[in-house]
Design a protein around this motif. Sequence first.
Motif, PDB file in Angstrom:
ATOM      1  N   GLY A 137      28.731  13.375  -3.285  1.00  0.00           N
ATOM      2  CA  GLY A 137      28.359  14.439  -4.474  1.00  0.00           C
ATOM      3  C   GLY A 137      28.797  15.960  -3.871  1.00  0.00           C
ATOM      4  N   LEU A 138      28.933  16.728  -5.035  1.00  0.00           N
ATOM      5  CA  LEU A 138      29.014  18.010  -4.879  1.00  0.00           C
ATOM      6  C   LEU A 138      27.849  18.608  -5.615  1.00  0.00           C
ATOM      7  N   ASP A 139      26.999  19.434  -4.810  1.00  0.00           N
ATOM      8  CA  ASP A 139      26.151  20.270  -5.333  1.00  0.00           C
ATOM      9  C   ASP A 139      26.499  21.610  -6.039  1.00  0.00           C
ATOM     10  N   ILE A 140      26.550  21.501  -7.208  1.00  0.00           N
ATOM     11  CA  ILE A 140      26.866  22.829  -8.096  1.00  0.00           C
ATOM     12  C   ILE A 140      25.770  23.079  -8.987  1.00  0.00           C
ATOM     13  N   LYS A 141      25.369  24.377  -8.640  1.00  0.00           N
ATOM     14  CA  LYS A 141      24.188  24.999  -9.592  1.00  0.00           C
ATOM     15  C   LYS A 141      24.884  24.989 -11.067  1.00  0.00           C
ATOM     16  N   ASN A 142      23.886  24.804 -12.212  1.00  0.00           N
ATOM     17  CA  ASN A 142      24.177  24.900 -13.502  1.00  0.00           C
ATOM     18  C   ASN A 142      25.438  24.149 -13.755  1.00  0.00           C
ATOM     19  N   ALA A 143      25.681  22.931 -13.339  1.00  0.00           N
ATOM     20  CA  ALA A 143      26.730  22.157 -13.752  1.00  0.00           C
ATOM     21  C   ALA A 143      26.425  20.860 -13.321  1.00  0.00           C
ATOM     22  N   VAL A 144      27.226  19.748 -13.945  1.00  0.00           N
ATOM     23  CA  VAL A 144      27.219  18.456 -13.566  1.00  0.00           C
ATOM     24  C   VAL A 144      27.786  18.111 -12.286  1.00  0.00           C
ATOM     25  N   ASP A 145      27.264  17.615 -11.351  1.00  0.00           N
ATOM     26  CA  ASP A 145      27.581  17.451  -9.873  1.00  0.00           C
ATOM     27  C   ASP A 145      28.695  16.108  -9.941  1.00  0.00           C
ATOM     28  N   PRO A 146      29.847  16.540  -9.784  1.00  0.00           N
ATOM     29  CA  PRO A 146      30.880  15.479  -9.579  1.00  0.00           C
ATOM     30  C   PRO A 146      30.628  14.376  -8.443  1.00  0.00           C
ATOM     31  N   LYS A 147      30.979  13.183  -8.778  1.00  0.00           N
ATOM     32  CA  LYS A 147      30.444  12.249  -7.686  1.00  0.00           C
ATOM     33  C   LYS A 147      31.621  11.298  -7.620  1.00  0.00           C
ATOM     34  N   ASP A 148      31.517  10.638  -6.252  1.00  0.00           N
ATOM     35  CA  ASP A 148      32.586   9.406  -6.022  1.00  0.00           C
ATOM     36  C   ASP A 148      31.845   8.440  -5.385  1.00  0.00           C
ATOM     37  N   LYS A 149      32.382   7.351  -5.455  1.00  0.00           N
ATOM     38  CA  LYS A 149      31.659   6.022  -5.148  1.00  0.00           C
ATOM     39  C   LYS A 149      32.475   5.013  -4.178  1.00  0.00           C
ATOM     40  N   ASP A 150      32.305   4.520  -3.287  1.00  0.00           N
ATOM     41  CA  ASP A 150      33.142   3.833  -2.063  1.00  0.00           C
ATOM     42  C   ASP A 150      32.280   2.648  -1.692  1.00  0.00           C
ATOM     43  N   TYR A 151      32.531   1.454  -1.960  1.00  0.00           N
ATOM     44  CA  TYR A 151      32.016   0.376  -1.593  1.00  0.00           C
ATOM     45  C   TYR A 151      32.672   0.164  -0.176  1.00  0.00           C
ATOM     46  N   ILE A 152      31.683  -0.486   0.705  1.00  0.00           N
ATOM     47  CA  ILE A 152      32.191  -0.793   2.052  1.00  0.00           C
ATOM     48  C   ILE A 152      31.501  -2.294   2.526  1.00  0.00           C
ATOM     49  N   GLU A 153      32.062  -2.899   3.544  1.00  0.00           N
ATOM     50  CA  GLU A 153      31.455  -4.169   3.978  1.00  0.00           C
ATOM     51  C   GLU A 153      30.923  -3.602   5.373  1.00  0.00           C
ATOM     52  N   ILE A 154      29.589  -4.369   5.165  1.00  0.00           N
ATOM     53  CA  ILE A 154      28.817  -4.402   6.672  1.00  0.00           C
ATOM     54  C   ILE A 154      28.769  -5.760   7.221  1.00  0.00           C
ATOM     55  N   LEU A 155      29.120  -5.738   8.628  1.00  0.00           N
ATOM     56  CA  LEU A 155      29.499  -7.031   9.523  1.00  0.00           C
ATOM     57  C   LEU A 155      28.348  -7.070  10.438  1.00  0.00           C
ATOM     58  N   PRO A 156      27.725  -8.109  10.792  1.00  0.00           N
ATOM     59  CA  PRO A 156      26.785  -8.281  11.859  1.00  0.00           C
ATOM     60  C   PRO A 156      27.226  -7.499  13.071  1.00  0.00           C
ATOM     61  N   ASN A 157      26.653  -6.962  14.040  1.00  0.00           N
ATOM     62  CA  ASN A 157      27.029  -6.366  15.006  1.00  0.00           C
ATOM     63  C   ASN A 157      26.646  -7.732  16.113  1.00  0.00           C
ATOM     64  N   HIS A 158      26.861  -7.329  17.625  1.00  0.00           N
ATOM     65  CA  HIS A 158      27.178  -8.548  18.338  1.00  0.00           C
ATOM     66  C   HIS A 158      25.873  -9.366  18.805  1.00  0.00           C
ATOM     67  N   LEU A 159      24.666  -8.323  18.672  1.00  0.00           N
ATOM     68  CA  LEU A 159      23.341  -8.875  18.865  1.00  0.00           C
ATOM     69  C   LEU A 159      23.016  -9.837  17.855  1.00  0.00           C
ATOM     70  N   ILE A 160      23.058  -9.306  16.490  1.00  0.00           N
ATOM     71  CA  ILE A 160      22.730 -10.086  15.191  1.00  0.00           C
ATOM     72  C   ILE A 160      23.505 -11.127  15.101  1.00  0.00           C
ATOM     73  N   ASN A 161      24.740 -11.059  15.315  1.00  0.00           N
ATOM     74  CA  ASN A 161      25.823 -12.240  15.178  1.00  0.00           C
ATOM     75  C   ASN A 161      25.531 -13.323  16.171  1.00  0.00           C
ATOM     76  N   ALA A 162      24.958 -12.881  17.520  1.00  0.00           N
ATOM     77  CA  ALA A 162      24.609 -14.061  18.457  1.00  0.00           C
ATOM     78  C   ALA A 162      23.431 -14.822  18.126  1.00  0.00           C
ATOM     79  N   VAL A 163      22.377 -14.067  17.437  1.00  0.00           N
ATOM     80  CA  VAL A 163      21.257 -14.910  16.892  1.00  0.00           C
ATOM     81  C   VAL A 163      21.691 -16.067  15.735  1.00  0.00           C
ATOM     82  N   LEU A 164      22.446 -15.494  14.804  1.00  0.00           N
ATOM     83  CA  LEU A 164      22.665 -16.324  13.833  1.00  0.00           C
ATOM     84  C   LEU A 164      23.481 -17.444  13.761  1.00  0.00           C
ATOM     85  N   GLN A 165      24.508 -17.094  15.113  1.00  0.00           N
ATOM     86  CA  GLN A 165      25.281 -18.313  15.428  1.00  0.00           C
ATOM     87  C   GLN A 165      24.424 -19.296  16.394  1.00  0.00           C
ATOM     88  N   SER A 166      23.426 -18.678  17.078  1.00  0.00           N
ATOM     89  CA  SER A 166      22.802 -19.758  17.951  1.00  0.00           C
ATOM     90  C   SER A 166      21.828 -20.720  17.011  1.00  0.00           C
TER      91      SER A 166
END
Length: 256
Positions: free
Chosen positions: A117-146
């Motif tokens: 977001g851009l913070d602009i006074k007295n104006a509509v704030d322009p925005k952008d949205k980007d989806y990302i993938e979150i994977l389990p790290n080594h610790l969480i993955n080890a628990v799930l696999q076990s």
Amino acid sequence: MSFFNKVFASIGIGAATVDTKLEKSSFQAGETAKGVVEITGGSTSQTIDSIYLTLYTTYIRESDDKKYTDYAPIQKVQISEPFTIGENEKKEFPFSFTIPYETPITYGNTRVWVATGLDIKNAVDPKDKDYIEILPNHLINAVLQSVQDLGFRIRKVECEQAPRRFRGRYPFIQEFEFVPVNGQYQRSLDEIELMFINQSEEQAEVLIEVDRRARGLGGFLAEALEMDESMVEMTIRSSDLPQLPSRLKETIEKFV
């Protein structure tokens, strides 16, 4: 003409635009996300107080016995001081931030995204949205696999509104639901559920809820009263990984 351009820009017509470009789209919790925010000026110059990035996730919230998909901010980062963007001018702002360990894994219907977001006074704030993938790290993955190696299969993963006793910085908690598909637990357990709290790179607290299979009239009554469910908490450290399968098995068998 300049006056009308400013008026239009204040309502979002001919205003500055923002486009965030991440170096990649898949991350593990605890990893550093890097990229650049590109700002393109509109039909008039504008003063921008700040550029901010907010990491969001979705979660299921219950109200009046109904379920709703809600969203919650995980982290907000400011990446600029006030500046002016001229007419049709282009500026780039590199950034980096660490994805918190509590960020849910994007499994099932759970979504995680970076909102710019851009913070602009007295104006509509322009925005952008980007989806990302979150994977389990080594610790969480080890628990799930076990757990899967013990004869369980993931049936459902859902990010839900956290019970009050587990509600910390965030209103949500992610739950991993497993069912026994082979091995010794098929006849004794309906399911087990795992939740992770107080996570870091080297350790995490694991909440394990064991749901025993109903046996006879007493078992069915216990199931109706939810007395067939037991919860235990474990602390898993990276140094525990070689013994993790045996520790999990020992913990689960206490409730069989």
